[in-house]
Motif scaffolding. Structure first.
Motif, mmCIF file in Angstrom:
data_model
loop_
_atom_site.group_PDB
_atom_site.id
_atom_site.type_symbol
_atom_site.label_atom_id
_atom_site.label_comp_id
_atom_site.label_asym_id
_atom_site.label_seq_id
_atom_site.Cartn_x
_atom_site.Cartn_y
_atom_site.Cartn_z
ATOM 1 N N ALA A 38 7.813 -19.742 -70.557
ATOM 2 C CA ALA A 38 8.527 -20.963 -70.692
ATOM 3 C C ALA A 38 7.852 -22.216 -69.854
ATOM 4 N N ALA A 39 7.712 -23.363 -70.336
ATOM 5 C CA ALA A 39 7.404 -24.416 -69.577
ATOM 6 C C ALA A 39 8.443 -25.330 -68.975
ATOM 7 N N LEU A 40 9.274 -25.251 -69.853
ATOM 8 C CA LEU A 40 10.546 -26.037 -69.858
ATOM 9 C C LEU A 40 11.855 -25.205 -70.377
ATOM 10 N N VAL A 41 12.769 -25.254 -69.635
ATOM 11 C CA VAL A 41 14.211 -24.749 -70.426
ATOM 12 C C VAL A 41 15.266 -26.083 -70.318
ATOM 13 N N VAL A 42 15.902 -26.049 -71.596
ATOM 14 C CA VAL A 42 16.690 -27.114 -71.812
ATOM 15 C C VAL A 42 18.038 -26.423 -72.067
ATOM 16 N N GLU A 43 19.110 -26.960 -71.162
ATOM 17 C CA GLU A 43 20.562 -26.253 -71.217
ATOM 18 C C GLU A 43 21.630 -27.198 -71.112
ATOM 19 N N GLY A 44 22.714 -26.744 -71.494
ATOM 20 C CA GLY A 44 24.030 -27.519 -71.055
ATOM 21 C C GLY A 44 24.605 -27.331 -69.593
ATOM 22 N N PRO A 45 25.295 -28.016 -69.117
ATOM 23 C CA PRO A 45 25.789 -27.812 -67.649
ATOM 24 C C PRO A 45 26.678 -26.456 -67.395
ATOM 25 N N ASN A 46 27.333 -25.861 -68.482
ATOM 26 C CA ASN A 46 27.864 -24.824 -68.205
ATOM 27 C C ASN A 46 27.157 -23.446 -68.575
ATOM 28 N N PHE A 47 26.009 -23.603 -68.873
ATOM 29 C CA PHE A 47 25.182 -22.193 -69.307
ATOM 30 C C PHE A 47 25.495 -21.245 -68.460
ATOM 31 N N ARG A 48 25.639 -20.152 -68.882
ATOM 32 C CA ARG A 48 25.769 -18.809 -67.922
ATOM 33 C C ARG A 48 24.910 -17.619 -68.497
ATOM 34 N N PHE A 49 24.309 -16.684 -67.796
ATOM 35 C CA PHE A 49 23.734 -15.753 -68.532
ATOM 36 C C PHE A 49 23.602 -14.398 -67.467
ATOM 37 N N GLY A 50 22.960 -13.497 -67.939
ATOM 38 C CA GLY A 50 22.898 -12.300 -67.290
ATOM 39 C C GLY A 50 24.169 -11.392 -66.906
ATOM 40 N N HIS A 51 24.037 -10.127 -66.392
ATOM 41 C CA HIS A 51 25.159 -9.570 -65.863
ATOM 42 C C HIS A 51 26.502 -10.114 -65.679
ATOM 43 N N ARG A 52 27.446 -9.935 -66.186
ATOM 44 C CA ARG A 52 28.690 -10.664 -65.889
ATOM 45 C C ARG A 52 28.767 -12.222 -65.785
ATOM 46 N N ALA A 53 27.632 -12.779 -66.448
ATOM 47 C CA ALA A 53 27.413 -14.295 -66.607
ATOM 48 C C ALA A 53 27.422 -14.861 -65.299
ATOM 49 N N ALA A 54 26.386 -14.030 -64.342
ATOM 50 C CA ALA A 54 26.214 -14.551 -62.883
ATOM 51 C C ALA A 54 25.267 -15.564 -62.785
ATOM 52 N N GLY A 55 24.517 -15.796 -63.539
ATOM 53 C CA GLY A 55 23.369 -16.750 -63.634
ATOM 54 C C GLY A 55 24.063 -18.159 -64.264
ATOM 55 N N ASP A 56 23.357 -19.299 -63.645
ATOM 56 C CA ASP A 56 23.782 -20.491 -63.945
ATOM 57 C C ASP A 56 22.731 -21.524 -63.861
ATOM 58 N N VAL A 57 22.837 -22.838 -64.255
ATOM 59 C CA VAL A 57 21.707 -23.574 -64.116
ATOM 60 C C VAL A 57 21.041 -23.844 -62.828
ATOM 61 N N ALA A 58 21.853 -23.520 -61.935
ATOM 62 C CA ALA A 58 21.096 -23.886 -60.428
ATOM 63 C C ALA A 58 20.332 -22.680 -60.114
ATOM 64 N N PHE A 59 20.643 -21.557 -60.499
ATOM 65 C CA PHE A 59 19.856 -20.187 -60.454
ATOM 66 C C PHE A 59 18.771 -20.297 -61.446
ATOM 67 N N LEU A 60 18.851 -20.749 -62.463
ATOM 68 C CA LEU A 60 17.736 -20.883 -63.279
ATOM 69 C C LEU A 60 16.697 -21.815 -62.740
ATOM 70 N N ALA A 61 17.113 -23.098 -62.276
ATOM 71 C CA ALA A 61 16.072 -23.863 -61.668
ATOM 72 C C ALA A 61 15.522 -23.651 -60.511
ATOM 73 N N GLU A 62 16.241 -22.630 -59.715
ATOM 74 C CA GLU A 62 15.736 -22.227 -58.288
ATOM 75 C C GLU A 62 14.560 -21.119 -58.746
ATOM 76 N N LEU A 63 14.724 -20.308 -59.772
ATOM 77 C CA LEU A 63 13.585 -19.421 -60.032
ATOM 78 C C LEU A 63 12.603 -20.106 -60.870
#
Length: 314
Positions: free
Chosen positions: A117-142
């Motif tokens: 990925a060069a760019l990931v486009v998501e909505g503000p409430n996107f959650r992912f990973g085990h127990r939906a622990a990941g959010d867009v802030a974490f996505l941007a951090e990594l």
């Protein structure tokens, strides 16, 4: 549009891409904003756009028995995404093992190692990973570590549907369940569709002069509330105005809930075994028992007249 099922289907040597991830059930107007932006940014960067989604719905794995009614099967979502210009659709089998992936592992295994990925486009409430622990802030951090950027798109659209409630798949399902197919149409940007194979029923419609296609709907389909609707029946690429009945046939004490569509003025059709689509335009009336068969026939004639007028205008 390329279609992949599982990470192993991604071609060797796949380069950088713009990615968006989500269930995207229904590909409604809010979803279209995010997917459309991903396609736009991919073209600006001269790389492919990829939508990542899941099968089955994650809730069915995390909470068995909680699978929501589906607004569109995967093949229909793929068609809609292709119309938006998406280059590739990746359907990830959502298993119990996959649900245990941490947000960081999900990013590395899917976005970094496979889709580059060069760019990931998501909505503000996107959650992912085990127990939906990941959010867009974490996505941007990594993203700073793994060399991709994140763009957050406000997906909220409002209108008359749901009294001004923001458009969502949940709202769409609720409106369909109540019979408000007009409201669902506003959210989806098109009529709600139900698909399935035509099977043999009691053939009472044929006996009454209104032969119907009895549609065996796909599993987990979001079927509108019981009633009579105007809409269209599509079979073998032909779209025909239709009067649609949903529910048990109370006139004849039937117990099985069915979706039946009468292609207006078409008594020559043989659709048994065909996969067809039924699009819902307008709700006409609820189901009721009539005193006589003649009363039923008179009402059916009136229903067909209204359906003919509505589909001609719509």
């Amino acid at each position: 549009m390329q279609r992949w099922r599982g990470l192993e289907d991604i071609p060797e040597g796949w380069g950088r891409s713009v990615v968006t991830i989500g269930s995207y059930d229904g590909v409604h107007r809010g979803h279209q904003l995010i997917i459309g932006r991903a396609v736009e940014r991919a073209r600006e960067l001269s790389v492919p756009s990829v939508v990542v989604t899941f099968d089955p719905h994650p809730s069915e794995v995390v909470r068995p028995g909680s699978h929501p009614p589906l607004l569109a099967p995967h093949h229909r979502r793929a068609e809609l995404m292709a119309e938006l210009g998406v280059d590739a659709l990746l359907i990830l089998p959502f298993t119990a093992e996959f649900s245990q992936l941490s947000p960081a592992d999900f990013i590395v295994k899917v976005l970094v190692d496979k889709l580059h990925a060069a760019l990931v486009v998501e909505g503000p409430n996107f959650r992912f990973g085990h127990r939906a622990a990941g959010d867009v802030a974490f996505l941007a951090e990594l993203g700073a570590t793994y060399d991709y950027r994140v763009e957050v798109i406000e997906l909220y659209v409002t209108g008359e549907a749901g009294g001004g409630e923001p458009f969502s798949s949940t709202l769409t399902r609720r409106l369909i369940a109540s019979g408000d197919v007009e409201g669902a149409h506003e959210i989806l940007g098109r009529p709600h569709r139900v698909e399935g194979v035509v099977v043999r029923g009691a053939q009472r419609g044929r006996e009454l002069g209104f032969p119907t296609a009895n549609v065996e709907t796909l599993p987990h389909t979001a079927v509108p509330a019981d009633g009579v609707y105007a809409g269209w029946l599509t079979a073998d690429g032909e779209r025909m105005p239709a009067a649609i009945s949903v529910g048990t046939n109370v006139q004849f004490d039937a117990t099985e809930r069915t979706v039946e569509a009468y292609a207006i003025d078409r008594v020559d059709l043989d659709l048994y075994g065909l996969h067809v689509a039924v699009d819902f335009l307008s709700y006409l009336r609820g189901m009721k028992r009539f005193d006589t068969v003649d009363d039923l026939l008179a009402q059916m004639a009136e229903d067909v007249k209204k359906c003919r007028e509505l589909t001609a205008a719509g």
